[in-house]
Design a protein around this motif. Structure first.
Motif, short mmCIF file in Angstrom:
data_model
loop_
_atom_site.label_atom_id
_atom_site.label_comp_id
_atom_site.label_asym_id
_atom_site.label_seq_id
_atom_site.Cartn_x
_atom_site.Cartn_y
_atom_site.Cartn_z
N MET A 1 7.20 11.96 3.53
CA MET A 1 5.86 11.74 4.01
C MET A 1 4.85 11.87 2.90
N LEU A 2 5.16 12.72 2.00
CA LEU A 2 4.20 12.94 0.92
C LEU A 2 4.06 11.69 0.06
N GLY A 3 5.20 10.99 -0.18
CA GLY A 3 5.15 9.78 -0.99
C GLY A 3 4.35 8.68 -0.32
N LYS A 4 4.44 8.59 1.01
CA LYS A 4 3.70 7.55 1.71
C LYS A 4 2.21 7.84 1.70
N ASN A 5 1.88 9.07 1.81
CA ASN A 5 0.47 9.41 1.79
C ASN A 5 -0.13 9.14 0.43
N LEU A 6 0.64 9.39 -0.61
CA LEU A 6 0.11 9.15 -1.96
C LEU A 6 -0.07 7.67 -2.21
N LEU A 7 0.85 6.84 -1.67
CA LEU A 7 0.71 5.42 -1.88
C LEU A 7 -0.51 4.84 -1.15
N SER A 11 -5.15 2.95 -5.63
CA SER A 11 -5.94 1.73 -5.68
C SER A 11 -5.00 0.53 -5.76
N LYS A 12 -5.57 -0.64 -5.58
CA LYS A 12 -4.76 -1.84 -5.57
C LYS A 12 -4.04 -2.04 -6.91
N PRO A 13 -4.64 -1.91 -8.07
CA PRO A 13 -3.92 -2.08 -9.34
C PRO A 13 -2.79 -1.07 -9.50
N GLU A 14 -2.97 0.14 -8.98
CA GLU A 14 -1.90 1.14 -9.08
C GLU A 14 -0.72 0.74 -8.20
N ARG A 15 -1.01 0.22 -6.99
CA ARG A 15 0.07 -0.23 -6.12
C ARG A 15 0.83 -1.40 -6.73
N VAL A 16 0.10 -2.35 -7.35
CA VAL A 16 0.75 -3.50 -7.98
C VAL A 16 1.62 -3.02 -9.14
N ALA A 17 1.11 -2.07 -9.89
CA ALA A 17 1.88 -1.52 -11.01
C ALA A 17 3.13 -0.81 -10.50
N ASP A 18 3.02 -0.07 -9.41
CA ASP A 18 4.18 0.60 -8.84
C ASP A 18 5.22 -0.41 -8.34
N TRP A 21 6.89 -1.86 -11.22
CA TRP A 21 7.84 -0.91 -11.78
C TRP A 21 9.12 -0.87 -10.96
N GLU A 22 9.03 -0.92 -9.63
CA GLU A 22 10.21 -0.93 -8.77
C GLU A 22 11.04 -2.20 -8.99
N TYR A 23 10.35 -3.35 -9.07
CA TYR A 23 11.07 -4.60 -9.34
C TYR A 23 11.79 -4.54 -10.69
N LEU A 24 11.09 -4.00 -11.66
CA LEU A 24 11.68 -3.90 -13.00
C LEU A 24 12.90 -2.98 -12.99
N THR A 25 12.80 -1.82 -12.35
CA THR A 25 13.94 -0.90 -12.32
C THR A 25 15.09 -1.50 -11.55
#
Length: 143
Positions: A1-7, A11-18, A21-25
């Motif tokens: 739950m903590l991870g969902k709340n943080l997401l 901001s939108k650029p941070e979500r796109v970067a995340d 990063w997931e696609y890259l990994t």
């Protein structure tokens, strides 16, 4: 739950970067798996090729080693003052080749002479005349 709340609070650029990063990994992990499989196949292929090359090199080195041993023993014998022995195998081989050539030449000459004799006998048939007969075409005067 903590991870969902943080997401949710990113901001939108941070979500796109995340997400990037997931696609890259994920891409790196899946590529790593395929590379592992390919590397295993490549390792097998390299091992086979390497063993083939080393066996060929071993064969070549065996022949080179034998030649080096022969030369070294000859050099040692020469330094010790021993004369090299006669190459009997070569001498016997040359004698056999000479005998075979002589046999072939004599057989060919005998065949040629026999053919020439047959041709000569066929063309030079003589007609014998009896001179003692009274009505012989050839007259011999005895007087």
């Amino acid at each position: 739950m903590l991870g969902k709340n943080l997401l949710k609070h990113q901001s939108k650029p941070e979500r796109v970067a995340d997400q990037a990063w997931e696609y890259l990994t994920n891409a790196v992990n899946s590529a790593g798996d395929s590379v592992k499989h390919a590397a295993r196949g490549t390792a097998r292929s390299a091992r086979r090729t390497g063993s083939h090359l080393t066996s060929n090199a071993g064969d070549r080195m065996g022949a080179v080693t034998d030649e080096a041993r022969v030369r070294a023993s000859r050099a040692y014998d020469a330094l010790a003052g021993r004369k090299p022995g006669l190459p009997w195998a070569w001498l016997v081989g040359a004698g056999l080749v000479g005998a075979a050539l002589a046999w072939a030449a004599s057989s060919a000459s005998r065949a040629a002479l026999a053919r020439a004799e047959q041709e000569r006998s066929a063309t030079d048939q003589l007609e014998y005349v009896d001179v003692d007969r009274a009505n012989s075409p050839v007259r011999v005067d005895t007087a």
